[in-house]
Design a protein around this motif. Sequence first.
Motif, PDB file in Angstrom:
ATOM      1  N   ARG A 171       1.846  28.981  -1.397  1.00 18.22           N
ATOM      2  CA  ARG A 171       3.340  29.182  -1.533  1.00 18.22           C
ATOM      3  C   ARG A 171       4.001  29.765  -0.461  1.00 18.22           C
ATOM      4  NH1 ARG A 171       0.332  31.446  -5.979  1.00 18.22           N
ATOM      5  NH2 ARG A 171       0.670  30.510  -8.002  1.00 18.22           N
ATOM      6  N   GLU A 172       3.334  30.517   0.460  1.00 14.30           N
ATOM      7  CA  GLU A 172       4.004  31.203   1.337  1.00 14.30           C
ATOM      8  C   GLU A 172       4.491  30.263   2.658  1.00 14.30           C
ATOM      9  OE1 GLU A 172       5.117  33.881   0.684  1.00 14.30           O
ATOM     10  OE2 GLU A 172       3.727  34.171  -1.263  1.00 14.30           O
ATOM     11  N   SER A 173       5.073  30.696   3.568  1.00 13.75           N
ATOM     12  CA  SER A 173       5.393  29.830   4.872  1.00 13.75           C
ATOM     13  C   SER A 173       4.118  29.964   5.839  1.00 13.75           C
ATOM     14  CB  SER A 173       6.782  30.423   5.568  1.00 13.75           C
ATOM     15  OG  SER A 173       6.581  31.828   6.045  1.00 13.75           O
ATOM     16  N   PHE A 174       3.269  30.934   5.583  1.00 13.08           N
ATOM     17  CA  PHE A 174       2.094  30.911   6.695  1.00 13.08           C
ATOM     18  C   PHE A 174       0.792  30.345   5.745  1.00 13.08           C
ATOM     19  CE2 PHE A 174       2.708  35.016   4.343  1.00 13.08           C
ATOM     20  CZ  PHE A 174       1.399  35.190   3.788  1.00 13.08           C
ATOM     21  N   PRO A 175      -0.240  29.792   6.535  1.00 12.63           N
ATOM     22  CA  PRO A 175      -1.443  29.505   5.860  1.00 12.63           C
ATOM     23  C   PRO A 175      -2.128  30.290   5.051  1.00 12.63           C
ATOM     24  CG  PRO A 175      -1.119  28.759   8.208  1.00 12.63           C
ATOM     25  CD  PRO A 175      -0.244  30.051   7.865  1.00 12.63           C
ATOM     26  N   VAL A 206      -2.749  37.745   1.733  1.00  4.82           N
ATOM     27  CA  VAL A 206      -1.622  37.289   1.008  1.00  4.82           C
ATOM     28  C   VAL A 206      -0.671  38.427   0.537  1.00  4.82           C
ATOM     29  CG1 VAL A 206      -0.157  35.921  -0.511  1.00  4.82           C
ATOM     30  CG2 VAL A 206      -2.227  34.872   0.752  1.00  4.82           C
ATOM     31  N   VAL A 207      -1.472  39.040  -0.139  1.00  6.37           N
ATOM     32  CA  VAL A 207      -0.770  40.405  -0.745  1.00  6.37           C
ATOM     33  C   VAL A 207      -0.544  41.419   0.381  1.00  6.37           C
ATOM     34  CG1 VAL A 207      -1.361  42.200  -2.091  1.00  6.37           C
ATOM     35  CG2 VAL A 207      -2.106  40.084  -2.988  1.00  6.37           C
ATOM     36  N   ARG A 208      -1.168  41.571   1.512  1.00  5.18           N
ATOM     37  CA  ARG A 208      -0.693  42.417   2.373  1.00  5.18           C
ATOM     38  C   ARG A 208       0.611  42.169   3.146  1.00  5.18           C
ATOM     39  NH1 ARG A 208      -6.386  43.639   5.915  1.00  5.18           N
ATOM     40  NH2 ARG A 208      -7.633  44.792   4.144  1.00  5.18           N
ATOM     41  N   ALA A 209       0.790  40.827   3.085  1.00  2.22           N
ATOM     42  CA  ALA A 209       2.123  40.476   3.683  1.00  2.22           C
ATOM     43  C   ALA A 209       3.323  40.273   2.991  1.00  2.22           C
ATOM     44  CB  ALA A 209       1.815  38.834   4.141  1.00  2.22           C
ATOM     45  N   PRO A 216      -5.027  46.081  -1.620  1.00  6.45           N
ATOM     46  CA  PRO A 216      -6.184  46.950  -1.542  1.00  6.45           C
ATOM     47  C   PRO A 216      -6.443  47.529  -0.192  1.00  6.45           C
ATOM     48  CG  PRO A 216      -6.660  44.596  -1.823  1.00  6.45           C
ATOM     49  CD  PRO A 216      -5.088  44.744  -1.827  1.00  6.45           C
ATOM     50  N   GLY A 217      -7.097  48.563  -0.307  1.00  6.02           N
ATOM     51  CA  GLY A 217      -7.799  49.005   1.041  1.00  6.02           C
ATOM     52  C   GLY A 217      -6.612  49.813   1.812  1.00  6.02           C
ATOM     53  N   PRO A 218      -7.129  50.618   2.884  1.00 10.74           N
ATOM     54  CA  PRO A 218      -6.288  51.684   3.885  1.00 10.74           C
ATOM     55  C   PRO A 218      -5.453  50.745   4.934  1.00 10.74           C
ATOM     56  CG  PRO A 218      -8.588  51.581   4.556  1.00 10.74           C
ATOM     57  CD  PRO A 218      -8.580  50.724   3.312  1.00 10.74           C
TER      58      PRO A 218
END
Length: 219
Positions: A171-175, A206-209, A216-218
């Motif tokens: 869905r995103e512009s990045f792979p 993807v979520v990080r972006a 999740p995660g630090p």
Amino acid sequence: MTFSIAGRCSRTGMLGAVVATSSMAVGSRCCWAEPGVGAVLTQHRTDPRLGPMILEELKGGASPQAIIDGLEKRDSNLAWRQLAVLAADGTGAFFNGARIVSVAKGRIGRNCVAAGNILRNVAVVDAIVEAFEENEDVELAERLVRAIEAGDAAGGELKQLKSAGLLVVHRESFPYVDLRVDLNSQPLVELRFLWELYQPQAAAYVVRAVDPDQAPGPA
């Protein structure tokens, strides 16, 4: 000197491609994909300009076969090329240039199109398509990797493989996935290794972006 497949997941709409060859850095030159548009492979005396050009025509509503027909009329060098084009709706087309003198084949499958040149036998392309079609229950990147592995097992290329690339968009512009083995004596083994390391984190990246508060995660 390349074999490859472009594919679509009918459940998620993901699009992608995987490729392997006996020259280096194939992933940077032959695979192209855009979310909601399509996936393209351009190989054999590769012209990387064709990937973005074909995606633009797909975006404008042209069918894969119409795009290839148009290129044949206006590109005097197309006889050197091999193309595989897949639209976002799963329709595909391939092109084998008349100046390709090695064992070469293209095949359209269900939500996929595969192609190869300088092959040990034409069964390589058949094995790629059939493996892709037989693995509809797994995610697209895994299906693509299994398909290219099946092509290699069926004979692969005449020369020793040196590089491979896996590209999947969603869905995103990045792979969603963009993994490359630029130079390795066993590039498909290395690609499998990289994918199995990347797969558990793919969705999290993807979520990080797009929603870092929920990542999740630090890091």
